[in-house]
Design an enzyme around this catalytic site. Structure first.
Site, PDB file in Angstrom:
ATOM      1  N   ARG B 104      33.294  89.606 122.375  1.00 26.02           N
ATOM      2  CA  ARG B 104      32.718  89.406 121.037  1.00 26.02           C
ATOM      3  C   ARG B 104      32.939  87.972 120.531  1.00 26.02           C
ATOM      4  O   ARG B 104      32.046  87.368 119.925  1.00 26.02           O
ATOM      5  CB  ARG B 104      33.346  90.415 120.062  1.00 26.02           C
ATOM      6  CG  ARG B 104      32.788  90.415 118.653  1.00 26.02           C
ATOM      7  CD  ARG B 104      31.420  91.038 118.553  1.00 26.02           C
ATOM      8  NE  ARG B 104      30.370  90.074 118.607  1.00 26.02           N
ATOM      9  CZ  ARG B 104      29.222  90.250 119.225  1.00 26.02           C
ATOM     10  NH1 ARG B 104      28.949  91.369 119.850  1.00 26.02           N
ATOM     11  NH2 ARG B 104      28.323  89.304 119.244  1.00 26.02           N
ATOM     12  N   LYS B 139      26.617  70.414 105.107  1.00 26.78           N
ATOM     13  CA  LYS B 139      26.546  71.831 104.710  1.00 26.78           C
ATOM     14  C   LYS B 139      26.794  72.713 105.932  1.00 26.78           C
ATOM     15  O   LYS B 139      25.878  73.391 106.420  1.00 26.78           O
ATOM     16  CB  LYS B 139      25.190  72.122 104.081  1.00 26.78           C
ATOM     17  CG  LYS B 139      24.966  71.347 102.785  1.00 26.78           C
ATOM     18  CD  LYS B 139      23.588  71.608 102.182  1.00 26.78           C
ATOM     19  CE  LYS B 139      23.417  70.808 100.893  1.00 26.78           C
ATOM     20  NZ  LYS B 139      22.049  70.896 100.338  1.00 26.78           N
ATOM     21  N   LYS B 171      25.960  59.147  95.438  1.00 25.07           N
ATOM     22  CA  LYS B 171      25.016  60.110  94.875  1.00 25.07           C
ATOM     23  C   LYS B 171      24.943  59.988  93.352  1.00 25.07           C
ATOM     24  O   LYS B 171      25.674  59.202  92.747  1.00 25.07           O
ATOM     25  CB  LYS B 171      25.446  61.529  95.238  1.00 25.07           C
ATOM     26  CG  LYS B 171      25.471  61.794  96.735  1.00 25.07           C
ATOM     27  CD  LYS B 171      25.571  63.284  96.969  1.00 25.07           C
ATOM     28  CE  LYS B 171      25.796  63.579  98.429  1.00 25.07           C
ATOM     29  NZ  LYS B 171      25.798  65.032  98.683  1.00 25.07           N
ATOM     30  N   GLU B 201      21.719  57.344  97.543  1.00 24.35           N
ATOM     31  CA  GLU B 201      20.676  58.340  97.264  1.00 24.35           C
ATOM     32  C   GLU B 201      19.846  57.854  96.084  1.00 24.35           C
ATOM     33  O   GLU B 201      20.395  57.535  95.032  1.00 24.35           O
ATOM     34  CB  GLU B 201      21.358  59.679  96.929  1.00 24.35           C
ATOM     35  CG  GLU B 201      20.395  60.777  96.540  1.00 24.35           C
ATOM     36  CD  GLU B 201      21.116  62.046  96.116  1.00 24.35           C
ATOM     37  OE1 GLU B 201      22.020  62.503  96.844  1.00 24.35           O
ATOM     38  OE2 GLU B 201      20.796  62.569  95.035  1.00 24.35           O
ATOM     39  N   ASP B 222      15.431  61.150  97.933  1.00 22.96           N
ATOM     40  CA  ASP B 222      15.653  62.554  97.646  1.00 22.96           C
ATOM     41  C   ASP B 222      14.517  63.176  96.853  1.00 22.96           C
ATOM     42  O   ASP B 222      14.102  62.647  95.811  1.00 22.96           O
ATOM     43  CB  ASP B 222      16.966  62.711  96.872  1.00 22.96           C
ATOM     44  CG  ASP B 222      17.440  64.140  96.883  1.00 22.96           C
ATOM     45  OD1 ASP B 222      17.325  64.814  97.932  1.00 22.96           O
ATOM     46  OD2 ASP B 222      17.934  64.611  95.837  1.00 22.96           O
TER      47      ASP B 222
END
Lengths: 283, 283, 283, 283, 283, 283
Positions: B104, B139, B171, B201, B222
């Protein structure tokens, strides 16, 4: 301010700390340390950018708190709550360096766990009214099982075993080694203590017959058509708990649940739930 | 048999070991230990149950090897290979207890990483011919960043920064604190060493103008519409690397890439890729 | 030479390594390093200085092996064997520094685990012929639970739950909070998954009656006189597994077992077994 | 509330935390979490169920405190105090989940350490008036040496070396390698620093003669009859500290002490002391 | 009292804790525990015994705080301040056991880091007015890189890369494998992401020519005479950042800086700085 | 190939592994991974770039071996050997990625430890013929004490205590708390076991008088002029071991040693030795 404490904190503090360290590396947050004065304050809120079910509010709070115990957090929604797009789930206020440095880690936990809770909730809704429950599997992210199992509960599902040592589940590979269901169950009865339950995976009604003869606590009815499932449930007649597994989707869940099985086992809950989209907005 | 060694092994051995321990708990594999004789052998293959891109073959092998160094593994496909449904990617042979106990964990790593590689490959295909590259973000799953970044590379994508300390990314929240782009970049230049690149950004062409005036290495464009992106690329005129980010999907990727940006930044690669379905079949 | 491998090794290698490090401190084995040449060889045997049941032979071997992989060990008796005074249980040969440096750690594990196995075996003998089993509790040495539970099995006993998370055991303090047996069991059914068994501790036949009404998997009959135990077993009538606990000694075990209970729970197995006396003799 | 702090806390916090985690596993305290509301309070006392010497009050307190810093603990007896049956040694009040979840871990530490202190105190009483001291050995539980050595001090005994690196003890196996006492001691003097003491184990008066000739700080008189011990003490005449070891029991301790040796070395203190019986009673 | 918090604390708390544990061993501070009553208080100041640049005041404070959170510390000088002989840099007041037990660990960190800051400051002074900066290397003490890089900043220097993964530095051994500068840089461009900078070490102006042709972000001009360095800087003409390295001493630094290079790379900053002499004086 | 094994390996493997991980970060060796093919081989030698005393050859070898067990290393000089400039101390051959990735870590350990051995050897030479020994202190790099103490031995020095728990050293701050030498020593005798030696720091002959009256094992004669030291040695007359400390340099060492003290205590050995300059040359 201590948001998570007691047993939960002992179990997860190290996981959250490792998450922070993974992001900070050896040099810390270059950008924030260069631009933000040590004394600067920040005030913001974590907001859902899409609808979903909340899980991990306390964990996000812990990430901020581990960075700096003076950060003030208010959980405005509790885990398990349904979030509408735009909903604020927590507010955070305190040293800007700590908050900006922990932002991504907090959101990564929150997005993943809420994603799992959200998908679980959709399955639970799909089987509403049938009496069947939704359970997860061991197909979890390495290192995060405790948290992902918790997220399943936030979504209204319940947990199957947490590992190889808290329940017995006899699968086809075990049967191949043991030679027969009878032999496999006998070996288990002889070699393990009396506190764990014994579950057996069966693929056919013939195997189910044998399982019922030797007696087990739970039967896992794997990859059966709804009609076969219905007959299986009848055969069991309450002598064991029944679980259906194998390729169950949101589309088929209601039909499977209608066969009378006690639980639907859905590996996708933890391993294939997309993250819930969330963000930290400054004020 | 040692499948993974050198730098990769030093970096990931502990993660794989923790994955195994999480599953074995305090009591080990109750089922296998009860049914399978210590001397029993097992021989099987890991098979793709759906099409996808392979990542993590060596990690699966390491899970088996950490359990018992005498397990023999042959990687029949290399990481980065495209798998058709039914394809065998590795064969495993050795002590049955070790193989069944690690099954597993091995599959959990393999499914997750191959899922990421598969999604990445789909994005790479979507922008084929445009010259644009696909990059991941921070992320990622807490604790697994190194592995997930590797899976992105297996899918043909490339990596954005690994953490807060190996590149600067200014940012909106940083700009809010610094007061202006000019001030933020000046603080960064003054406070950090000369080896990390500086990225900024920007949300508008007006901000981009300022960024180009003060000079940065990379601009993150962005949430811009394709037409705006096209004008941004023109304005930059090769003076900085350009990245587009914000809500890019498989459907919109080609259009974004056609604007001439150097990279498309896609957080979903790591955080929302469904696992690739794989299984261990005994022989 | 690898004596312990697979799941067992993954579970205990760190515990044994910590045991060695605790003894070696920062400066290593001053005496041996000063007197024994790095190339010197040593050959010896570990011998029982009193009669007992063996447990931990592989762990002793692992202590030597972790110190130096070139040490050659032969286990001349298997775990679970009965040892007569003077019996040799393992022979060891290899670099003298490694063997003398690990000697005390190896013997400390071996003496403690064999002590537990020996005491367990005495209890098992005391109830021979009654059909009752001997089970341990969670009263184990902090950090050594996995090993001590293993030693109980070497002595012929079986294991009760390994921790708070692999079975439910409702005790008096829980009942005090819940208000009633009915309420406590209802809360458990509602809040936990379907895989763990539910056990309830009862002090009186009246409580037992209630337990049987709501239905539990196991009843722990605490501090009951033999006559009461006999009536309890009758009342249960096979509807639950029965365990007797509370002040059971080697003297009273047979009488308790004769009441028909399925298991005798004996905390002393792990927490009060004297070490078995063993020594390393050079040749 | 902080009960243990400073050096002691730094040394043991991780051991106690591991003890808690061992019990909580991956799933936490299933029973308590299901039945006890997060806000519920609990108030109780830890009570001795038999007479003994207390050791580990602060450690028990630390187990509760690590679980939840808001638990209030009052130590009503100090370590080293003699407990009568029924004596309350600490009171605890706070969140019920934290207290019930840590109960077993706290009691496991307390029972083991108080057991050691109790046995030590019995030996100290046995030799009262002779001027001889009682010392422990390295025959301790792997991972718990620091705590068990502390418990010996609580019982009125004193500590022999903590590991292989804080004093030299030349035993028969070392002599076999070195060829002679003279050679062994010479090698030690040449190879180690001047801060550790040098102790030599001797089995005969002839060996003792040699030891005194080369000069050592401590002689360990192993397995000698009382009469021989007496002569050995005379021979030493204050030129070294004298320790008797080998099969000393509570019955023989007074006679051994009467020979004039400075210390009696008793391995059983740590390795064979039965736990002191203690329990947590709710109020 | 919390002196260090936020990102810095997350990054270094474990290093400081390990430093304390290394000193306390298994038995704690024998001397202090024997002589100093648990309730005794101590009040003192850490004083520079020679002139130097301060680094690590907060780390010293953290060592005391980890030992006992009730210790009160006042930092009377900030990191980066120039210390005259006799200057008090911090005052400490609280439980004597905690302060004396942590004294050596606190001073070891402080002396080493201030030593690095002091040496860095001397180099910075040596090149004052030239516009050149002083940078460190990866020649740091294993385990202390984050702290030593910080100390360089306290001395007015700046940091080169923190590890092998945050910037590319192509050296002679890499060139030997790749066959040519062109090939090496091409492989790097193809295999790594776009966020790290690429640096190339060159030994000759001929190599520099090639480097400029393929284009890199930074050139490391290794072991060049001042005259050659001057020509190299001219050749680069602002197309890359220039670093000089190789045998730069306090004596030669000004001459090297005068060639116009952007940075002088000095490995000795971390690896050969003598500790600054500091002591804890009681009051 | 296993160069370091047995006790030494158990003690240091984790330190070396952490050193490697600190350098590899999350992304590994970007440069090497990009340029060097996984199958490429490398062959080279580590060479001294200046004269010195070798320490740490086996540790350098361990760094390469931990990276890849197939690397072949030959130690051509043993620890403790005197190196001339240009001397080859080890040859290394095997996978290029592993060797280049571990190069800096291996050299960092080797340079620091050889630097300490070199400085120690200079002190030992300075006192040659006087009968006095050179000892180190606890002023070591946090985390590396075991290794640095070893390097002192490679240089011909010997070790003072390893930590606060293996010998007693009563200093001025302790005396201030205890009130008098008599009281301090009495408390120590009463509270610690009989195995550690007791050392007392004295600043004046008057204090020395008191120390000799109460009796201690070692006296540390701190900051005394040569003439005073000579009188102190006479006063002691062999009743205790004598150590001189305080500002001893290479220039003054011979004069101090000539006073007849047994040992010179030199903190600079570990804390202020410059690294020995070493490099890895490819072939």
């Amino acid at each position: 301010m201590v948001v998570i404490k007691g047993i939960q904190r002992i179990l997860i503090e190290d996981i959250v700390r490792q998450g922070l360290l993974e992001d900070l590396g050896r040099g810390g947050d270059l950008t924030t340390d260069a631009i933000v004065d040590p004394g600067a304050q920040f005030s913001g809120r974590i907001v859902a950018r899409q609808a979903g079910r909340l899980a991990g509010g306390g964990i996000a709070a812990l990430a901020f708190e581990l960075m700096d115990a003076s950060v003030q957090i208010v959980l405005t929604r509790v885990d398990g709550a349904e979030l509408e797009p735009g909903a604020t789930l927590l507010t955070v206020e305190g040293p800007a360096r700590a908050i900006l440095g922990a932002e991504r880690t907090a959101l990564n936990f929150l997005g993943r766990l809420s994603g799992i809770a959200t998908l679980t909730a959709r399955y639970v809704e799909a089987v509403a009214g049938t009496g069947a429950g939704i359970v997860c599997t061991r197909k979890t992210t390495p290192g995060l099982r405790t948290l992902e199992k918790y997220a399943v509960r936030c979504g209204g599902g319940s947990n199957h075993r947490f590992g190889l040592d808290d329940a017995v589940l006899i699968k086809d590979n075990h049967l191949a080694v043991a030679g027969s269901i009878e032999n496999a169950v006998a070996l288990v009865r002889q070699n393990i203590g009396h506190t764990p339950k014994v579950e057996l995976e069966v693929d056919t009604l013939f195997q189910l017959e044998q399982a019922l003869t030797v007696g087990v606590d739970i039967v896992l009815l794997d990859n059966m058509e709804p009609e076969t499932l219905r007959r299986a449930v009848e055969m069991v007649g309450g002598r064991a708990i029944t679980e259906a597994s194998g390729g169950i989707t949101l589309e088929t869940a209601a039909e499977v649940a209608a066969t009378g099985v006690d639980f639907l086992s859905v590996g996708a809950l933890a391993h294939s739930a997309p993250c819930l989209d969330l963000g930290l907005d400054g004020e």
